[in-house]
Design a protein around this motif. Structure first.
Motif, PDB file in Angstrom:
ATOM      1  N   ASP A  34      29.099  33.472  28.025  1.00  0.00           N
ATOM      2  CA  ASP A  34      29.915  32.942  29.282  1.00  0.00           C
ATOM      3  C   ASP A  34      30.138  31.248  28.451  1.00  0.00           C
ATOM      4  O   ASP A  34      30.320  30.245  29.496  1.00  0.00           O
ATOM      5  N   LEU A  35      30.581  31.666  27.264  1.00  0.00           N
ATOM      6  CA  LEU A  35      31.967  30.645  27.084  1.00  0.00           C
ATOM      7  C   LEU A  35      32.782  29.645  27.748  1.00  0.00           C
ATOM      8  O   LEU A  35      34.205  30.749  28.084  1.00  0.00           O
ATOM      9  N   GLY A  36      32.693  28.719  28.434  1.00  0.00           N
ATOM     10  CA  GLY A  36      33.767  28.314  29.057  1.00  0.00           C
ATOM     11  C   GLY A  36      35.310  28.636  27.906  1.00  0.00           C
ATOM     12  O   GLY A  36      35.437  28.221  27.436  1.00  0.00           O
ATOM     13  N   TYR A  37      36.363  28.804  28.423  1.00  0.00           N
ATOM     14  CA  TYR A  37      37.770  28.699  28.514  1.00  0.00           C
ATOM     15  C   TYR A  37      37.879  27.165  27.631  1.00  0.00           C
ATOM     16  O   TYR A  37      38.748  27.598  26.746  1.00  0.00           O
ATOM     17  N   ASN A  38      37.820  26.346  27.743  1.00  0.00           N
ATOM     18  CA  ASN A  38      38.623  25.293  27.125  1.00  0.00           C
ATOM     19  C   ASN A  38      36.785  24.081  26.199  1.00  0.00           C
ATOM     20  O   ASN A  38      36.780  23.645  26.303  1.00  0.00           O
ATOM     21  N   GLU A 285      38.739  25.273  32.160  1.00  0.00           N
ATOM     22  CA  GLU A 285      40.431  24.191  32.595  1.00  0.00           C
ATOM     23  C   GLU A 285      41.343  24.680  31.562  1.00  0.00           C
ATOM     24  O   GLU A 285      40.574  24.649  30.575  1.00  0.00           O
ATOM     25  N   PRO A 286      42.362  24.967  31.883  1.00  0.00           N
ATOM     26  CA  PRO A 286      43.145  24.869  32.804  1.00  0.00           C
ATOM     27  C   PRO A 286      43.099  26.066  33.708  1.00  0.00           C
ATOM     28  O   PRO A 286      43.615  26.090  34.759  1.00  0.00           O
ATOM     29  N   LEU A 287      41.707  26.641  33.461  1.00  0.00           N
ATOM     30  CA  LEU A 287      41.898  28.468  34.350  1.00  0.00           C
ATOM     31  C   LEU A 287      41.448  28.364  35.645  1.00  0.00           C
ATOM     32  O   LEU A 287      40.385  26.995  35.706  1.00  0.00           O
ATOM     33  N   ARG A 288      42.018  29.305  36.833  1.00  0.00           N
ATOM     34  CA  ARG A 288      40.360  28.797  37.545  1.00  0.00           C
ATOM     35  C   ARG A 288      39.452  29.888  37.670  1.00  0.00           C
ATOM     36  O   ARG A 288      40.010  31.186  37.370  1.00  0.00           O
ATOM     37  N   ASP A 289      38.860  29.380  38.785  1.00  0.00           N
ATOM     38  CA  ASP A 289      36.898  29.836  38.698  1.00  0.00           C
ATOM     39  C   ASP A 289      36.546  30.421  37.682  1.00  0.00           C
ATOM     40  O   ASP A 289      36.455  29.627  36.103  1.00  0.00           O
ATOM     41  N   ILE A 290      35.552  30.690  37.920  1.00  0.00           N
ATOM     42  CA  ILE A 290      34.581  30.818  36.165  1.00  0.00           C
ATOM     43  C   ILE A 290      33.636  32.636  36.011  1.00  0.00           C
ATOM     44  O   ILE A 290      34.935  33.407  37.288  1.00  0.00           O
ATOM     45  N   LYS A 291      32.986  32.359  35.928  1.00  0.00           N
ATOM     46  CA  LYS A 291      32.096  33.927  35.143  1.00  0.00           C
ATOM     47  C   LYS A 291      32.110  34.667  36.698  1.00  0.00           C
ATOM     48  O   LYS A 291      31.552  34.053  38.032  1.00  0.00           O
ATOM     49  N   GLY A 298      37.859  34.068  35.408  1.00  0.00           N
ATOM     50  CA  GLY A 298      36.324  34.833  35.129  1.00  0.00           C
ATOM     51  C   GLY A 298      36.721  35.700  33.894  1.00  0.00           C
ATOM     52  O   GLY A 298      35.690  36.515  33.397  1.00  0.00           O
ATOM     53  N   LEU A 299      37.660  36.127  33.881  1.00  0.00           N
ATOM     54  CA  LEU A 299      38.432  37.297  32.701  1.00  0.00           C
ATOM     55  C   LEU A 299      38.985  36.761  31.686  1.00  0.00           C
ATOM     56  O   LEU A 299      38.602  37.615  30.322  1.00  0.00           O
ATOM     57  N   ARG A 300      39.732  36.011  31.322  1.00  0.00           N
ATOM     58  CA  ARG A 300      40.296  34.953  30.183  1.00  0.00           C
ATOM     59  C   ARG A 300      39.505  34.148  28.683  1.00  0.00           C
ATOM     60  O   ARG A 300      38.370  33.841  30.039  1.00  0.00           O
ATOM     61  N   GLU A 403      46.951  38.637  46.467  1.00  0.00           N
ATOM     62  CA  GLU A 403      47.906  37.212  46.401  1.00  0.00           C
ATOM     63  C   GLU A 403      48.128  37.823  44.529  1.00  0.00           C
ATOM     64  O   GLU A 403      48.126  38.739  43.655  1.00  0.00           O
ATOM     65  N   LEU A 404      49.994  36.279  44.880  1.00  0.00           N
ATOM     66  CA  LEU A 404      50.357  36.975  43.400  1.00  0.00           C
ATOM     67  C   LEU A 404      50.499  35.129  42.563  1.00  0.00           C
ATOM     68  O   LEU A 404      50.991  34.317  43.802  1.00  0.00           O
ATOM     69  N   TYR A 405      50.654  35.764  41.529  1.00  0.00           N
ATOM     70  CA  TYR A 405      51.028  34.626  41.081  1.00  0.00           C
ATOM     71  C   TYR A 405      51.636  34.629  39.396  1.00  0.00           C
ATOM     72  O   TYR A 405      52.075  35.466  38.908  1.00  0.00           O
ATOM     73  N   ASP A 406      52.592  33.657  39.232  1.00  0.00           N
ATOM     74  CA  ASP A 406      53.609  33.834  38.083  1.00  0.00           C
ATOM     75  C   ASP A 406      52.627  32.833  37.084  1.00  0.00           C
ATOM     76  O   ASP A 406      52.651  30.855  37.146  1.00  0.00           O
ATOM     77  N   LEU A 407      51.921  33.343  36.039  1.00  0.00           N
ATOM     78  CA  LEU A 407      51.208  32.494  34.770  1.00  0.00           C
ATOM     79  C   LEU A 407      51.228  31.929  34.250  1.00  0.00           C
ATOM     80  O   LEU A 407      51.590  30.985  33.344  1.00  0.00           O
ATOM     81  N   ARG A 408      52.985  32.245  33.939  1.00  0.00           N
ATOM     82  CA  ARG A 408      53.526  31.361  33.423  1.00  0.00           C
ATOM     83  C   ARG A 408      54.256  29.833  33.541  1.00  0.00           C
ATOM     84  O   ARG A 408      54.160  28.429  32.483  1.00  0.00           O
ATOM     85  N   SER A 409      54.201  29.812  34.757  1.00  0.00           N
ATOM     86  CA  SER A 409      54.660  28.908  35.149  1.00  0.00           C
ATOM     87  C   SER A 409      52.718  27.795  36.399  1.00  0.00           C
ATOM     88  O   SER A 409      53.544  26.381  36.113  1.00  0.00           O
ATOM     89  N   ASP A 410      52.440  28.834  36.433  1.00  0.00           N
ATOM     90  CA  ASP A 410      51.146  28.570  37.025  1.00  0.00           C
ATOM     91  C   ASP A 410      49.558  28.721  36.870  1.00  0.00           C
ATOM     92  O   ASP A 410      49.126  29.632  37.575  1.00  0.00           O
ATOM     93  N   ILE A 411      49.738  28.803  35.703  1.00  0.00           N
ATOM     94  CA  ILE A 411      47.961  29.377  34.706  1.00  0.00           C
ATOM     95  C   ILE A 411      47.399  28.644  35.411  1.00  0.00           C
ATOM     96  O   ILE A 411      46.062  29.635  35.810  1.00  0.00           O
ATOM     97  N   GLY A 412      46.847  27.718  36.212  1.00  0.00           N
ATOM     98  CA  GLY A 412      45.466  27.653  36.943  1.00  0.00           C
ATOM     99  C   GLY A 412      45.763  28.531  38.095  1.00  0.00           C
ATOM    100  O   GLY A 412      45.018  28.406  39.441  1.00  0.00           O
ATOM    101  N   GLU A 413      46.047  28.864  38.578  1.00  0.00           N
ATOM    102  CA  GLU A 413      46.900  30.505  40.050  1.00  0.00           C
ATOM    103  C   GLU A 413      46.419  29.089  40.880  1.00  0.00           C
ATOM    104  O   GLU A 413      45.958  29.583  41.956  1.00  0.00           O
ATOM    105  N   THR A 414      47.225  28.246  41.111  1.00  0.00           N
ATOM    106  CA  THR A 414      47.116  27.275  42.239  1.00  0.00           C
ATOM    107  C   THR A 414      47.714  27.252  43.648  1.00  0.00           C
ATOM    108  O   THR A 414      47.435  27.141  44.926  1.00  0.00           O
ATOM    109  N   THR A 415      48.932  28.619  43.153  1.00  0.00           N
ATOM    110  CA  THR A 415      50.240  29.316  44.877  1.00  0.00           C
ATOM    111  C   THR A 415      50.642  30.504  44.383  1.00  0.00           C
ATOM    112  O   THR A 415      51.339  30.596  43.436  1.00  0.00           O
TER     113      THR A 415
END
Length: 554
Positions: A34-38, A285-291, A298-300, A403-415
């Motif tokens: 359960d280690l956070g990415y940051n 952070e900068p990733l979205r959401d949790i375990k 949840g995954l990276r 949903e679709l995300y471009d992780l290169r420009s939006d790693i936080g999956e905001t849009t």
């Protein structure tokens, strides 16, 4: 001629094993929980000081786009150790504590990493959290490990040697092999001690080793040592950050021992987390959401691979990687011939994609995977998950629109850009649907299924005391409400071996019996003492046992 061929084949196999063992690297897989990415200095944390894990990362390869097989503990570990997507083998849930159902846990029909490493001549050791099943067949020592020090369930109080389970009116224990351990101080440090002990044992045996060091920190409950707490860290993070400090100390001690023992350059170390950070203190952070989520948080996971003298230090690897790649990578490191490799694996060997010392470029180029996918069906057959292909990621929900995300420009999956790129969205959805069609519904649930077996054990004549040299008889009546035929197995052992008896046959030396598989048995004891007689009944899936204690006198 046939005998000559058999001997020739055996000789070739032994020569292969002997020659390959000389060059095989040791392997340590450190999996934290359960280690956070940051939540490491090398990941950009402002309040976590992890100099030794940071150095481990910089001494080798930092995988920026590495993924766990699933977004929470048990299925993630099932994927890592089988090398197969968890939903492909029905391992969708954390395994409940269940000693009696062979289906609960990493399915027994799949070969595991330690079994492969054992066959390749390695000594194999498991330290820490298991969480892949409680039944006898699922115990680490029955799944390919020469040594085990740790616990079987999903979490643990860091200061205790045993924990009460009110649901089963039972206790969970720290085990060394099949035996209970009673001297726990702080479990993260105890796990480090055990890991170093196993490394030293393998060195004495002059064998290559595979060590799976499964720290349960910083998984809840958040229990830390006062000496590890930094008063400058905010109170809501202080204990969590202190638990990471204990992990960092463990990495320092293990690498220090490897250096002292002259094993550094012949030891591959992989460090990662089983899934994203939990809500209890972690920062993703900068990733979205949790375990538990199919969003990146949840995954990276943080992931580093170090092999001093072979892998060039200071590398950053940005291609897709998954813990499913660990199994095929270790097969090649162990020198497993092509005709002996596990045919079920879905990952790739990552080592050719890394630059080695003295090389200007990696041996392999191009993508590691055409895509990576996650998820599958729930017990009702309704699926959800995600798929990533290059920069693009689709999140598939069970009821809502994908949903679709471009992780290169939006790693936080905001849009969500699914409406802007309908063709890309549909292609990814089609790809994921095709991939998911081969997944299966869970083979076990979040909670235990009712055991259909029934069993009664009795002593003939209600005789609970007997004399040495005099036979004593026992009878059992076993059945299944599902109509399955049951098979009987008998054991007798001294009471202190009760855990050993759960996980393997411990028939007492020197004791004779009339039968081991019938519904009744007579036993003659040659020496006095207290003994437990246990009858086990089982079907292909289910187990059940009953005990009776007797006294043998002169």
């Amino acid at each position: 001629m046939r005998l000559i061929s058999i001997w020739l084949g055996l000789w070739v196999a032994l020569v292969w094993l002997g020659e390959c063992q000389q060059d095989k690297p040791n392997v340590i897989v450190i999996l934290v929980d359960d280690l956070g990415y940051n939540d490491l200095g090398v990941q950009g944390s402002d309040d976590v000081k992890s100099p030794h894990i940071d150095k481990l990362a910089r001494d080798g390869v930092i995988l920026t786009d590495g993924y766990a097989p699933h977004s929470f503990c048990g299925p993630s570990r099932s994927g890592l150790f089988s090398g197969i997507w968890p939903f492909r083998i029905g391992a969708a849930f954390n395994a409940p504590k269940d000693y009696w159902d062979n289906r609960v846990g990493l399915p027994l029909e799949y070969k595991t990493i330690p079994e492969t490493m054992q066959e390749a001549g390695y000594k194999t050791y498991c330290v820490g959290k298991w969480h892949l099943g409680h039944s006898p067949g699922h115990h680490p020592k029955n799944r390919g490990y020469n040594g085990f020090f740790g616990f079987l369930k999903g979490s643990w109080n860091y200061l205790r040697s045993q924990e009460y389970d009110p649901e089963l009116d039972d206790y969970d224990y720290i085990y060394r092999g099949f035996d209970r351990v009673n001297d726990i101080e702080y479990i993260t440090d105890n796990f480090t001690d055990a890991a170093i002990g196993y490394i030293a044992k393998a060195k004495r045996l002059e064998k290559p080793f595979f060590l799976y060091l499964s720290y349960n920190a910083p998984h809840a409950p958040l229990i830390s040592l006062p000496s590890d707490r930094d008063p400058t860290v905010s109170p809501d993070r202080r204990s969590y950050v202190a638990m990471i400090k204990s992990l960092d100390r463990g990495v320092e001690r293990i690498r220090g021992y490897l250096e002292k023992a002259g094993l550094t350059e012949n030891t591959v170390i992989m460090f990662s987390s089983d899934n994203g950070g939990h809500k209890h203190g972690a920062i993703n952070e900068p990733l979205r959401d949790i375990k538990g989520s199919y969003y990146e948080g949840g995954l990276r996971v943080p992931w580093y691979i170090t092999w001093p003298g072979t892998l060039q230090s200071g590398q950053t690897f940005k291609k897709l990687a998954t813990h499913l790649d660990i199994y095929p990578t270790l097969e090649n490191l162990a020198g497993v011939p092509e005709n002996r490799k596990n045919p079920d694996l879905v990952g790739v060997d990552l080592i050719p994609f890394f630059r080695k010392v003295g090389q200007s470029a990696p041996e392999a180029s191009g993508p590691t995977h055409p895509f990576i996918a996650f998820g599958g069906p729930n017990p009702e057959g309704i699926s959800r998950g995600m798929i990533r292909q290059g920069r693009w990621k689709a999140v598939i929900h069970s009821t809502e629109e994908p949903e679709l995300y471009d992780l290169r420009s939006d790693i936080g999956e905001t849009t969500n850009i699914a409406d802007n790129r309908p063709v890309k969205m549909q292609r990814l959805l089609n790809e994921w649907t095709e991939w998911n069609s081969k997944n299966i519904r869970p083979v076990y649930n979040r909670t235990r299924a009712p055991n259909p077996l029934r069993l009664q054990l009795s002593v003939v004549g209600d005789q609970l005391v007997t004399m040495t040299g005099m036979p004593i008889s026992f009878e059992a009546i076993g059945s299944s409400i599902q109509g399955e035929a049951v098979t009987y197995f008998w054991e007798t052992f001294i009471p202190v071996r009760v855990d050993e008896a759960i996980f393997r046959d411990v028939w007492t030396d020197g004791v004779t019996s009339t039968s081991r598989t019938a519904s009744s048995i007579s036993i003659t004891y040659p020496s006095p003492g207290d003994y437990i007689v246990r009858v086990n009944i089982q079907t292909e899936r289910w187990l059940l046992w009953e005990d009776v204690q007797i006294q043998v006198v002169l």
